[in-house]
Design an enzyme around this catalytic site. Structure first.
Site, PDB file in Angstrom:
ATOM      1  N   ASP A  61       0.874  -1.187   0.000  1.00 31.82           N
ATOM      2  CA  ASP A  61       0.000   0.000   0.000  1.00 31.82           C
ATOM      3  C   ASP A  61       0.904   1.228   0.000  1.00 31.82           C
ATOM      4  O   ASP A  61       1.940   1.235   0.668  1.00 31.82           O
ATOM      5  CB  ASP A  61      -0.889  -0.004   1.261  1.00 31.82           C
ATOM      6  CG  ASP A  61      -2.125   0.872   1.111  1.00 31.82           C
ATOM      7  OD1 ASP A  61      -1.973   2.065   0.766  1.00 31.82           O
ATOM      8  OD2 ASP A  61      -3.230   0.365   1.343  1.00 31.82           O
ATOM      9  N   GLY A  65      -4.091   6.400   0.549  1.00 30.16           N
ATOM     10  CA  GLY A  65      -5.527   6.282   0.322  1.00 30.16           C
ATOM     11  C   GLY A  65      -5.874   6.229  -1.150  1.00 30.16           C
ATOM     12  O   GLY A  65      -5.147   6.752  -2.003  1.00 30.16           O
ATOM     13  N   HIS A 134     -10.192   1.258  -6.585  1.00 27.36           N
ATOM     14  CA  HIS A 134     -11.348   0.614  -7.204  1.00 27.36           C
ATOM     15  C   HIS A 134     -11.837   1.324  -8.460  1.00 27.36           C
ATOM     16  O   HIS A 134     -12.857   0.954  -9.023  1.00 27.36           O
ATOM     17  CB  HIS A 134     -12.493   0.513  -6.190  1.00 27.36           C
ATOM     18  CG  HIS A 134     -12.242  -0.517  -5.117  1.00 27.36           C
ATOM     19  ND1 HIS A 134     -11.027  -1.152  -4.969  1.00 27.36           N
ATOM     20  CD2 HIS A 134     -13.045  -1.021  -4.152  1.00 27.36           C
ATOM     21  CE1 HIS A 134     -11.110  -2.004  -3.942  1.00 27.36           C
ATOM     22  NE2 HIS A 134     -12.318  -1.938  -3.425  1.00 27.36           N
ATOM     23  N   HIS A 159     -11.812  -8.312  -3.847  1.00 28.62           N
ATOM     24  CA  HIS A 159     -12.818  -7.754  -2.943  1.00 28.62           C
ATOM     25  C   HIS A 159     -13.685  -6.732  -3.667  1.00 28.62           C
ATOM     26  O   HIS A 159     -13.304  -6.162  -4.672  1.00 28.62           O
ATOM     27  CB  HIS A 159     -12.145  -7.102  -1.732  1.00 28.62           C
ATOM     28  CG  HIS A 159     -13.079  -6.945  -0.580  1.00 28.62           C
ATOM     29  ND1 HIS A 159     -13.149  -5.812   0.187  1.00 28.62           N
ATOM     30  CD2 HIS A 159     -14.019  -7.799  -0.084  1.00 28.62           C
ATOM     31  CE1 HIS A 159     -14.064  -5.980   1.126  1.00 28.62           C
ATOM     32  NE2 HIS A 159     -14.612  -7.169   0.988  1.00 28.62           N
TER      33      HIS A 159
HETATM   34  N1  SAH Z   1      -7.935  -4.228   2.621  1.00 25.63           N
HETATM   35  C1  SAH Z   1      -8.240  -3.044   3.414  1.00 25.63           C
HETATM   36  C2  SAH Z   1      -8.947  -1.953   2.620  1.00 25.63           C
HETATM   37  C3  SAH Z   1      -8.149  -1.397   1.482  1.00 25.63           C
HETATM   38  S1  SAH Z   1      -8.735   0.194   0.952  1.00 25.63           S
HETATM   39  C4  SAH Z   1      -9.047  -3.444   4.645  1.00 25.63           C
HETATM   40  O1  SAH Z   1      -9.142  -4.635   4.964  1.00 25.63           O
HETATM   41  O2  SAH Z   1      -9.597  -2.563   5.302  1.00 25.63           O
HETATM   42  C5  SAH Z   1      -7.759   0.443  -0.490  1.00 25.63           C
HETATM   43  C6  SAH Z   1      -6.291   0.753  -0.224  1.00 25.63           C
HETATM   44  O3  SAH Z   1      -5.627   0.711  -1.490  1.00 25.63           O
HETATM   45  C7  SAH Z   1      -5.997   2.136   0.369  1.00 25.63           C
HETATM   46  O4  SAH Z   1      -5.337   2.002   1.609  1.00 25.63           O
HETATM   47  C8  SAH Z   1      -5.100   2.812  -0.667  1.00 25.63           C
HETATM   48  O5  SAH Z   1      -4.036   3.582  -0.130  1.00 25.63           O
HETATM   49  C9  SAH Z   1      -4.556   1.634  -1.449  1.00 25.63           C
HETATM   50  N2  SAH Z   1      -4.157   1.972  -2.801  1.00 25.63           N
HETATM   51  C10 SAH Z   1      -4.895   2.566  -3.777  1.00 25.63           C
HETATM   52  N3  SAH Z   1      -4.193   2.727  -4.889  1.00 25.63           N
HETATM   53  C11 SAH Z   1      -2.945   2.233  -4.640  1.00 25.63           C
HETATM   54  C12 SAH Z   1      -1.744   2.124  -5.413  1.00 25.63           C
HETATM   55  N4  SAH Z   1      -1.673   2.558  -6.669  1.00 25.63           N
HETATM   56  N5  SAH Z   1      -0.668   1.580  -4.830  1.00 25.63           N
HETATM   57  C13 SAH Z   1      -0.702   1.143  -3.550  1.00 25.63           C
HETATM   58  N6  SAH Z   1      -1.812   1.196  -2.783  1.00 25.63           N
HETATM   59  C14 SAH Z   1      -2.924   1.745  -3.314  1.00 25.63           C
HETATM   60 MG    MG Z   2     -12.413  -3.717  -0.148  1.00 28.67          MG
END
Ligand code: SAH
Ligand code: MG
Length: 204
Positions: A61, A65, A134, A159
């Site tokens: 990550d 965000g 997403h 997911h």
């Molecule tokens: N799996 C987590 C929810 C993930 S939310 C849970 O269980 O709660 C989506 C995450 O994807 C965010 O933290 C965001 O920072 C990350 N994200 C989005 N685009 C990204 C990218 N290009 N590279 C790395 N992380 C990314």
């Molecule tokens: Mg999710």
């Protein structure tokens, strides 16, 4: 461990988290990798499975965000903004979550933009969880970047797959369909918006 996962901040209902954990436990072996860790909720479910398997979870990550986590969007949590930087920073909460769950020896945090890391990644994966950005571009790019690393017999989990557009955005559903239509994956199970697939042939 289950209580720690349920108490952690994030976006993973308990039934889907348990299904994620069970899918990881049943996976082919080899390291696990998740794209999109946020505050570490899914990493507890997956990290517990990785520990049982004697392997590790790579938790990828950039901790800034997704689009939908930014100010003004549906899933924004203002206390996760680093005021000195003016951007989100979920890494401190993630670290605390993994520490408190006793998983620091098993969950390897990788602070990186997922496609940038993916360009340099060479380790085959027994299990992949896609839960990053997403939007159409991020979701399809994560698919194209990370799915080729899943070994035959390995597991792909996605997911926020919503067959009915009224329930949520399309891109996770689109990449789920892509995996099935590639004929490289077969569906194993569905729990809420979580889909578990197994690789039966190379390719994407
Ligand atoms: N799996 C987590 C929810 C993930 S939310 C849970 O269980 O709660 C989506 C995450 O994807 C965010 O933290 C965001 O920072 C990350 N994200 C989005 N685009 C990204 C990218 N290009 N590279 C790395 N992380 C990314
Ligand atoms: Mg999710």
């Amino acid at each position: 461990m289950r209580a720690a996962a349920e108490a952690a901040r994030g976006f993973m209902p308990p039934d889907e988290g348990l299904a994620l954990h069970d899918a990881a436990l049943a996976s082919a072996g080899g390291p696990l990798l998740e794209v999109g860790s946020y505050c570490g909720k899914s990493a507890i479910y997956l990290g517990a499975a990785a520990r049982s398997l004697g392997t590790v979870l790579f938790a990828v990550d950039h901790h800034r965000g997704s689009e939908e986590n930014q100010a003004g969007w549906e899933h924004h949590e203002p206390d996760l903004v680093d005021p000195a930087v003016g951007k989100m920073d979920t890494l401190p909460v993630f670290r605390r979550t993994i520490h408190d769950a006793g998983l620091e020896g098993t969950v390897v945090a990788i602070v990186a933009d997922a496609p940038t890391l993916g360009r340099h990644w060479t380790t085959p994966l027994g299990f992949l969880f896609i839960d990053g950005g997403h939007g159409p571009e991020p979701a399809h790019r994560d698919y194209e970047t990370w799915v080729p690393h899943v070994v035959v017999g390995g597991t792909l989990t996605i997911h926020d797959v919503f067959p009915d557009p009224a329930d949520g955005g399309r891109p996770p559903f689109e990449i789920y369909r892509r995996a099935l239509e590639s004929a490289a994956f077969e569906e194993v199970s569905a729990t809420g918006s979580l889909r578990v697939l197994r690789r039966v042939a190379p390719g994407i």
